[in-house]
Design an enzyme around this catalytic site. Structure first.
Site, PDB file in Angstrom:
ATOM      1  N   ASP A  39       0.735  -1.016  -0.001  1.00  0.00           N
ATOM      2  CA  ASP A  39       0.116   0.089  -0.133  1.00  0.00           C
ATOM      3  C   ASP A  39       0.909   1.385   0.046  1.00  0.00           C
ATOM      4  O   ASP A  39       1.871   1.159   0.865  1.00  0.00           O
ATOM      5  CB  ASP A  39      -1.116   0.174   1.432  1.00  0.00           C
ATOM      6  CG  ASP A  39      -1.978   0.994   1.022  1.00  0.00           C
ATOM      7  OD1 ASP A  39      -3.138   0.585   1.203  1.00  0.00           O
ATOM      8  OD2 ASP A  39      -1.944   2.141   1.031  1.00  0.00           O
ATOM      9  N   ILE A  40       0.481   2.199  -0.867  1.00  0.00           N
ATOM     10  CA  ILE A  40       0.965   3.439  -0.838  1.00  0.00           C
ATOM     11  C   ILE A  40       1.139   4.377   0.483  1.00  0.00           C
ATOM     12  O   ILE A  40       2.164   4.978   0.586  1.00  0.00           O
ATOM     13  CB  ILE A  40       0.533   4.284  -2.064  1.00  0.00           C
ATOM     14  CG1 ILE A  40       1.853   5.111  -2.590  1.00  0.00           C
ATOM     15  CG2 ILE A  40      -0.592   5.248  -1.616  1.00  0.00           C
ATOM     16  CD1 ILE A  40       1.523   5.873  -4.037  1.00  0.00           C
ATOM     17  N   ASN A  97     -12.970  -3.013   2.195  1.00  0.00           N
ATOM     18  CA  ASN A  97     -13.991  -2.113   2.329  1.00  0.00           C
ATOM     19  C   ASN A  97     -14.851  -2.204   1.273  1.00  0.00           C
ATOM     20  O   ASN A  97     -14.368  -2.266  -0.018  1.00  0.00           O
ATOM     21  CB  ASN A  97     -13.499  -0.450   2.422  1.00  0.00           C
ATOM     22  CG  ASN A  97     -12.515  -0.434   3.724  1.00  0.00           C
ATOM     23  OD1 ASN A  97     -13.174  -0.695   4.790  1.00  0.00           O
ATOM     24  ND2 ASN A  97     -11.254   0.118   3.624  1.00  0.00           N
ATOM     25  N   HIS A 110     -10.195  -5.086  -3.450  1.00  0.00           N
ATOM     26  CA  HIS A 110      -8.860  -5.374  -2.802  1.00  0.00           C
ATOM     27  C   HIS A 110      -9.074  -5.742  -1.460  1.00  0.00           C
ATOM     28  O   HIS A 110     -10.184  -5.393  -0.802  1.00  0.00           O
ATOM     29  CB  HIS A 110      -8.297  -4.222  -3.174  1.00  0.00           C
ATOM     30  CG  HIS A 110      -8.633  -2.843  -2.557  1.00  0.00           C
ATOM     31  ND1 HIS A 110      -9.620  -2.124  -3.311  1.00  0.00           N
ATOM     32  CD2 HIS A 110      -8.448  -2.172  -1.621  1.00  0.00           C
ATOM     33  CE1 HIS A 110      -9.905  -1.085  -2.679  1.00  0.00           C
ATOM     34  NE2 HIS A 110      -9.428  -0.983  -1.395  1.00  0.00           N
TER      35      HIS A 110
HETATM   36  P1  AMP Z   1      -9.852   1.600   0.262  1.00  0.00           P
HETATM   37  O1  AMP Z   1      -9.976   2.698   0.946  1.00  0.00           O
HETATM   38  O2  AMP Z   1     -10.223   0.347   0.959  1.00  0.00           O
HETATM   39  O3  AMP Z   1     -10.417   1.652  -1.167  1.00  0.00           O
HETATM   40  O4  AMP Z   1      -8.247   1.239   0.175  1.00  0.00           O
HETATM   41  C1  AMP Z   1      -7.569   2.074  -0.957  1.00  0.00           C
HETATM   42  C2  AMP Z   1      -6.032   1.775  -0.589  1.00  0.00           C
HETATM   43  O5  AMP Z   1      -5.195   2.009  -1.767  1.00  0.00           O
HETATM   44  C3  AMP Z   1      -5.540   2.694   0.425  1.00  0.00           C
HETATM   45  O6  AMP Z   1      -5.152   2.169   1.629  1.00  0.00           O
HETATM   46  C4  AMP Z   1      -4.458   3.487  -0.342  1.00  0.00           C
HETATM   47  O7  AMP Z   1      -3.152   3.987   0.366  1.00  0.00           O
HETATM   48  C5  AMP Z   1      -4.006   2.461  -1.547  1.00  0.00           C
HETATM   49  N1  AMP Z   1      -3.721   3.011  -2.795  1.00  0.00           N
HETATM   50  C6  AMP Z   1      -4.004   4.071  -3.461  1.00  0.00           C
HETATM   51  N2  AMP Z   1      -3.288   4.420  -4.628  1.00  0.00           N
HETATM   52  C7  AMP Z   1      -2.433   3.546  -4.525  1.00  0.00           C
HETATM   53  C8  AMP Z   1      -1.121   3.067  -5.550  1.00  0.00           C
HETATM   54  N3  AMP Z   1      -0.930   3.689  -6.514  1.00  0.00           N
HETATM   55  N4  AMP Z   1      -0.271   2.013  -4.970  1.00  0.00           N
HETATM   56  C9  AMP Z   1      -0.521   1.399  -3.854  1.00  0.00           C
HETATM   57  N5  AMP Z   1      -1.670   1.519  -2.944  1.00  0.00           N
HETATM   58  C10 AMP Z   1      -2.459   2.678  -3.437  1.00  0.00           C
END
Ligand code: AMP
Length: 126
Positions: A39-40, A97, A110
């Site tokens: 995760d970023i 989520n 995810h």
């Molecule tokens: P959600 O709120 O469950 O949709 O989680 C989305 C997740 O994606 C968050 O924890 C973000 O930090 C992560 N995220 C968004 N863009 C990226 C990316 N380019 N690479 C890795 N993680 C990401």
């Protein structure tokens, strides 16, 4: 901005772009069913996202519309990632989520895999 967990799939979402190799990720695992990457914005010492290769918005969409083979392959991949990262001892948390009240931000299904410290007992934010 939270998204709805159902509706038409947007193939311009960030995880679709990662799957197509249009933007980079820090990959930790891949097989025919799933891709896993860091995760970023990690919320634990280890915070990995596991995504299916198929275009599904949420767990609701995925379990309703993916094939049984895709569903089994994906969830086995989630556990395989945790095993490969040696998280089974002392343990890990998986979370997904779905939709606006859960705060889903990326409209590609995810599973979050969190580990690396005691994660506490709270599952619901105040
Ligand atoms: P959600 O709120 O469950 O949709 O989680 C989305 C997740 O994606 C968050 O924890 C973000 O930090 C992560 N995220 C968004 N863009 C990226 C990316 N380019 N690479 C890795 N993680 C990401």
């Amino acid at each position: 901005m939270p998204v709805k967990g159902l509706g038409p799939y947007d193939d311009q979402n960030v995880f679709a772009k990662i799957l197509r190799g249009e933007i980079p990720c820090h990959k930790v695992f891949e097989n025919e069913w799933a891709l896993a990457f860091h995760d970023i914005a990690p919320q634990a010492p280890i915070h990995v996202l596991v995504i299916p290769r198929t275009p599904h918005i949420s767990i609701a969409d995925f379990t309703a519309n993916a094939s049984d083979a895709e569903i089994a392959g994906f969830f086995k991949a989630v556990a395989s990632v945790a095993k490969q990262l040696e998280l089974e001892t002392p343990g890990y948390r998986t979370l997904t989520n779905m939709g606006e009240h859960a705060g889903q931000e990326v409209p590609h299904f995810h599973v979050h895999l969190l580990a690396g410290r005691p994660l506490g007992g709270r599952l619901v934010a105040s």
